[in-house]
Motif scaffolding. Structure first.
Motif, mmCIF file in Angstrom:
data_model
loop_
_atom_site.group_PDB
_atom_site.id
_atom_site.type_symbol
_atom_site.label_atom_id
_atom_site.label_comp_id
_atom_site.label_asym_id
_atom_site.label_seq_id
_atom_site.Cartn_x
_atom_site.Cartn_y
_atom_site.Cartn_z
ATOM 1 N N PHE A 207 3.340 -10.475 0.356
ATOM 2 C CA PHE A 207 2.927 -9.259 1.053
ATOM 3 C C PHE A 207 3.275 -9.416 2.525
ATOM 4 O O PHE A 207 3.565 -10.517 2.996
ATOM 5 N N PHE A 208 3.299 -8.321 3.237
ATOM 6 C CA PHE A 208 3.689 -8.302 4.637
ATOM 7 C C PHE A 208 2.548 -7.702 5.451
ATOM 8 O O PHE A 208 1.970 -6.691 5.048
ATOM 9 N N VAL A 209 2.253 -8.325 6.602
ATOM 10 C CA VAL A 209 1.160 -7.893 7.470
ATOM 11 C C VAL A 209 1.748 -7.475 8.808
ATOM 12 O O VAL A 209 2.514 -8.224 9.417
ATOM 13 N N ILE B 14 5.313 -6.339 18.592
ATOM 14 C CA ILE B 14 4.735 -5.972 17.304
ATOM 15 C C ILE B 14 4.958 -7.169 16.393
ATOM 16 O O ILE B 14 6.017 -7.791 16.424
ATOM 17 N N ASN B 15 3.971 -7.513 15.592
ATOM 18 C CA ASN B 15 4.119 -8.643 14.685
ATOM 19 C C ASN B 15 4.204 -8.153 13.246
ATOM 20 O O ASN B 15 3.431 -7.308 12.820
ATOM 21 N N LEU B 16 5.139 -8.712 12.507
ATOM 22 C CA LEU B 16 5.299 -8.438 11.084
ATOM 23 C C LEU B 16 5.518 -9.778 10.397
ATOM 24 O O LEU B 16 6.498 -10.461 10.678
ATOM 25 N N SER B 17 4.564 -10.170 9.547
ATOM 26 C CA SER B 17 4.607 -11.497 8.935
ATOM 27 C C SER B 17 4.596 -11.416 7.417
ATOM 28 O O SER B 17 3.763 -10.723 6.846
ATOM 29 N N PRO B 18 5.485 -12.184 6.764
ATOM 30 C CA PRO B 18 5.410 -12.307 5.306
ATOM 31 C C PRO B 18 4.341 -13.328 4.946
ATOM 32 O O PRO B 18 4.154 -14.319 5.646
ATOM 33 N N ILE C 270 -0.799 -3.484 5.742
ATOM 34 C CA ILE C 270 -0.355 -4.494 4.786
ATOM 35 C C ILE C 270 0.553 -3.788 3.788
ATOM 36 O O ILE C 270 0.229 -2.704 3.303
ATOM 37 N N MET C 271 1.710 -4.391 3.494
ATOM 38 C CA MET C 271 2.657 -3.773 2.571
ATOM 39 C C MET C 271 3.004 -4.729 1.436
ATOM 40 O O MET C 271 3.237 -5.914 1.652
ATOM 41 N N LEU D 4 7.979 0.302 -6.690
ATOM 42 C CA LEU D 4 6.800 0.797 -5.982
ATOM 43 C C LEU D 4 6.676 0.083 -4.652
ATOM 44 O O LEU D 4 6.899 -1.125 -4.567
ATOM 45 N N ILE D 5 6.326 0.832 -3.620
ATOM 46 C CA ILE D 5 5.918 0.282 -2.332
ATOM 47 C C ILE D 5 4.477 0.732 -2.131
ATOM 48 O O ILE D 5 4.144 1.891 -2.361
ATOM 49 N N LEU D 6 3.626 -0.187 -1.709
ATOM 50 C CA LEU D 6 2.205 0.091 -1.501
ATOM 51 C C LEU D 6 1.829 -0.367 -0.103
ATOM 52 O O LEU D 6 2.071 -1.526 0.257
ATOM 53 N N ARG D 7 1.259 0.540 0.684
ATOM 54 C CA ARG D 7 0.783 0.192 2.021
ATOM 55 C C ARG D 7 -0.715 0.425 2.103
ATOM 56 O O ARG D 7 -1.206 1.457 1.655
ATOM 57 N N LEU D 8 -1.397 -0.555 2.699
ATOM 58 C CA LEU D 8 -2.823 -0.440 2.987
ATOM 59 C C LEU D 8 -2.954 -0.280 4.498
ATOM 60 O O LEU D 8 -2.394 -1.084 5.254
#
Length: 182
Positions: free
Chosen positions: A22-24, A33-37, A75-76, A85-89
């Motif tokens: 998942f990615f945060v 901007i931070n994007l972390s696996p 969160i993706m 499917l792509i799911l984002r929270l």
């Protein structure tokens, strides 16, 4: 091609439980901007509007720093196998450390993973699904063991020293909350 929900439905929870990555994403008002696996067995749906995940010791601690400045988080998850499917929270989050009662409340939801640094709790405000038709198929081979082996080899004292040196400030110089008890 997208749908919004006010909660994590049972079907979406099952999808989340079957994902290997998942990615945060987080951001303070200023700075990067931070994007972390994230991987391993480190994510749990607590209820329809709350999720938690383990934040492991790494080269930085951007998520924790950003959450002290701005508690918004995305969160993706995306399907690399099966139905696209792509799911984002979307929601607000807080990082808890070993000194926090919430950390101890949640830690037993997870297996013991060496180098566990924080547990992040997110109140889910909305959920979006989209098609994922352009996401490629990729086969899961196995978990990487390097981070766990490295953390295990360090031992608690060296891990704490590493965190003080590498994880107490973000790359933009923001406090991460890691040393608040000292």
């Amino acid at each position: 091609m997208s749908d919004f929900f006010s909660e994590v439905t049972p079907e979406l929870k099952l999808f989340i439980e079957n994902q290997k990555i998942f990615f945060v994403a987080t951001a303070a008002k200023e700075g990067r901007i931070n994007l972390s696996p994230k991987g391993q067995d480190s994510f749990r749906v607590v209820n329809k509007n709350k999720v938690v995940w383990l934040n492991l010791t790494g080269s930085g601690n951007e998520t924790a720093a950003h959450l002290l400045k701005n508690d918004r988080m995305t969160i993706m998850f995306c399907a690399f196998e099966g139905k696209p499917l792509i799911l984002r929270l979307y929601g607000s989050a807080k990082a808890y450390h070993e000194r926090d009662s919430k950390f101890n409340e949640y830690k037993n939801l997870f297996p013991r993973i060496p180098g566990t640094r924080q547990i992040v709790e997110m109140q889910v405000e909305s959920v979006q699904t989209s098609c994922g038709y352009a996401v490629p198929f990729m086969d899961f081979k196995e978990e990487r063991n390097q981070l766990n082996a490295w953390a295990e080899k360090q031992g608690e004292e060296r891990l704490n020293n590493y965190r003080k040196e590498k994880n107490s400030k973000s790359i933009d110089g923001f406090d991460t909350g890691l040393l608040d008890s000292e």
